[in-house]
Design a protein around this motif. Structure first.
Motif, PDB file in Angstrom:
ATOM      1  N   VAL A 183      34.118 -54.047 -68.951  1.00 12.12           N
ATOM      2  CA  VAL A 183      32.880 -54.590 -68.366  1.00 12.12           C
ATOM      3  C   VAL A 183      32.080 -55.325 -69.443  1.00 12.12           C
ATOM      4  N   ARG A 184      31.957 -54.729 -70.627  1.00  5.25           N
ATOM      5  CA  ARG A 184      31.235 -55.389 -71.725  1.00  5.25           C
ATOM      6  C   ARG A 184      31.876 -56.722 -72.093  1.00  5.25           C
ATOM      7  N   MET A 185      33.210 -56.752 -72.113  1.00  6.17           N
ATOM      8  CA  MET A 185      33.912 -57.991 -72.437  1.00  6.17           C
ATOM      9  C   MET A 185      33.611 -59.060 -71.389  1.00  6.17           C
ATOM     10  N   MET A 186      33.659 -58.685 -70.109  1.00  2.00           N
ATOM     11  CA  MET A 186      33.391 -59.655 -69.045  1.00  2.00           C
ATOM     12  C   MET A 186      31.939 -60.125 -69.065  1.00  2.00           C
TER      13      MET A 186
ATOM     14  N   ALA B 277      31.585 -63.415 -60.251  1.00  2.00           N
ATOM     15  CA  ALA B 277      32.623 -63.199 -59.234  1.00  2.00           C
ATOM     16  C   ALA B 277      33.906 -63.935 -59.621  1.00  2.00           C
ATOM     17  N   ILE B 278      33.772 -65.130 -60.165  1.00  2.00           N
ATOM     18  CA  ILE B 278      34.942 -65.899 -60.613  1.00  2.00           C
ATOM     19  C   ILE B 278      35.642 -65.167 -61.752  1.00  2.00           C
ATOM     20  N   ILE B 279      34.857 -64.675 -62.705  1.00  2.00           N
ATOM     21  CA  ILE B 279      35.433 -63.936 -63.831  1.00  2.00           C
ATOM     22  C   ILE B 279      36.199 -62.713 -63.332  1.00  2.00           C
ATOM     23  N   LEU B 280      35.590 -61.949 -62.449  1.00  2.05           N
ATOM     24  CA  LEU B 280      36.227 -60.732 -61.938  1.00  2.05           C
ATOM     25  C   LEU B 280      37.518 -61.060 -61.184  1.00  2.05           C
ATOM     26  N   THR B 281      37.487 -62.106 -60.380  1.00  3.14           N
ATOM     27  CA  THR B 281      38.681 -62.512 -59.631  1.00  3.14           C
ATOM     28  C   THR B 281      39.821 -62.860 -60.583  1.00  3.14           C
TER      29      THR B 281
END
Length: 68
Positions: A12-15, A39-43
């Motif tokens: 999570v910290r990295m994202m 949302a794009i990053i998580l996808t």
């Protein structure tokens, strides 16, 4: 990370770091736009793109395609 797998605090910290760096670079300040980028990053992360460099590259390439 596969769907349904709990993300670690380090992931999570990295994202969040990628989100902050990209939004700073792109001049994104609104909450709604930041949420869209998150949302794009998580996808992409869930699809197997899991490093800061890879995620940033995907974001930058997508931004280039949108702006021409």
């Amino acid at each position: 990370m596969k769907l349904g797998v709990v993300t670690s605090p380090e992931e999570v910290r990295m994202m969040v770091g990628v989100l902050d760096a990209y939004c700073h670079h792109a001049g994104i300040v609104s909450r709604a736009e930041r949420e869209d980028v998150a949302a794009i990053i998580l996808t992409h992360y869930q699809s197997g793109i899991e490093t800061e460099d890879e995620l940033m590259l995907v974001l930058l390439n997508n931004a280039f395609r949108r702006t021409g």
